[in-house]
Enzyme design. Structure first.
Site, short mmCIF file in Angstrom:
data_model
loop_
_atom_site.label_atom_id
_atom_site.label_comp_id
_atom_site.label_asym_id
_atom_site.label_seq_id
_atom_site.Cartn_x
_atom_site.Cartn_y
_atom_site.Cartn_z
N GLY A 34 39.79 32.74 41.03
CA GLY A 34 40.39 32.62 39.89
C GLY A 34 41.80 32.16 40.12
N GLN A 35 42.66 32.06 38.91
CA GLN A 35 43.83 31.44 39.11
C GLN A 35 44.96 32.65 38.76
OE1 GLN A 35 45.07 28.34 39.13
NE2 GLN A 35 43.21 27.23 39.57
N LEU A 63 39.29 38.36 34.50
CA LEU A 63 38.11 38.78 35.32
C LEU A 63 38.25 38.21 36.75
CD1 LEU A 63 34.33 39.80 34.64
CD2 LEU A 63 34.90 38.22 36.53
N ALA A 108 40.33 43.32 34.13
CA ALA A 108 41.63 43.89 33.52
C ALA A 108 41.54 43.63 32.04
CB ALA A 108 42.98 43.41 33.96
N CYS A 150 45.09 32.38 33.59
CA CYS A 150 43.94 31.97 34.51
C CYS A 150 43.74 30.48 34.37
CB CYS A 150 42.69 32.66 33.50
SG CYS A 150 42.56 34.38 33.49
#
EC number: 2.3.1.181
Length: 217
Positions: free
Chosen positions: A71-72, A137, A151, A167
């Site tokens: 993810g970012q 996530l 989270a 994200c």
């Protein structure tokens, strides 16, 4: 399958918990029990492996940690429940997509108990209420085991999300449970219920909650 142990870490800086997760993953053997860790982090932006610097708009005084999850960029801080599933996915015959879906569905089930209608989005992992994101996530699978996790925004300050493209999505609206219900439970209550919901999604039992896990160092 054996019951899942739940450890509550309280409020902790991000990096020691990340190091502890990696250490557990790297030293696992066939007898290492699966665990769920619940924690609130001190304010921090975490940048995933694919993270692009342009998504960090104005981090200011909040530290940025480049981490090894997918993810970012996202934000962690007080008032947010973070659940880390430290699972032997190979032993459990659990695919990555299965675990992602279980985490999302656990959040959705918890929110439904409070009358909040939430959903997952195939193109953007996480959980959403309307168009606003309530749970982020990101996972990592290494040596057949999972770490990092989900989270959920409970009652924390959401303004730090305006300093990033959450994200990787510019203008992504964020929300929290406290803005959606008349009476918001505390993060400890939400965290334990989230662990119970995840265990149910995985078809596992939970051990009785243990004493606080000693803070990672």
């Amino acid at each position: 399958m054996p019951a899942l142990a739940v450890h509550r870490l309280g409020r902790q800086p991000y990096e020691p918990v990340w190091r502890a997760m990696r250490s557990l993953t790297d030293t696992r053997d066939a007898t290492t029990p699966d665990q769920l860790w619940l924690v609130e982090h001190d304010p921090v932006f975490t940048q995933g492996q694919a993270g692009r610097p342009e998504h960090l708009l104005m981090p200011g005084d909040i530290p940025v940690v480049k981490t090894d999850r997918g993810g970012q960029v996202t934000y962690h801080g007080p008032g947010q429940v973070v659940l880390y599933p430290l699972l032997d996915v190979r032993r459990s015959r659990l695919g990555v997509r299965d675990l992602v879906s279980a985490l999302e569905q656990a959040v959705i089930a918890l929110l439904a108990e409070h009358g909040v209608n939430a959903r997952a989005r195939a193109e953007a992992p996480g959980v959403y209420v309307g168009e606003a994101k309530i749970a982020s996530l990101g996972l990592r699978i290494r040596r057949g085991a999972s770490f990092h996790g989900v989270a959920l925004n409970v009652d924390g300050d959401l303004s730090p999300f305006s300093r990033i493209n959450p994200c990787g999505y510019a203008g992504m609206a964020m929300t929290r449970l406290a803005d959606l219900v008349e009476t918001c439970p505390d993060t400890n209550t939400v965290g334990m219920r989230l662990a119970e919901c995840l265990a149910w999604e995985l078809g596992r039992e939970l051990e009785a909650p243990s004493a606080e896990l000693q803070a990672p160092s």
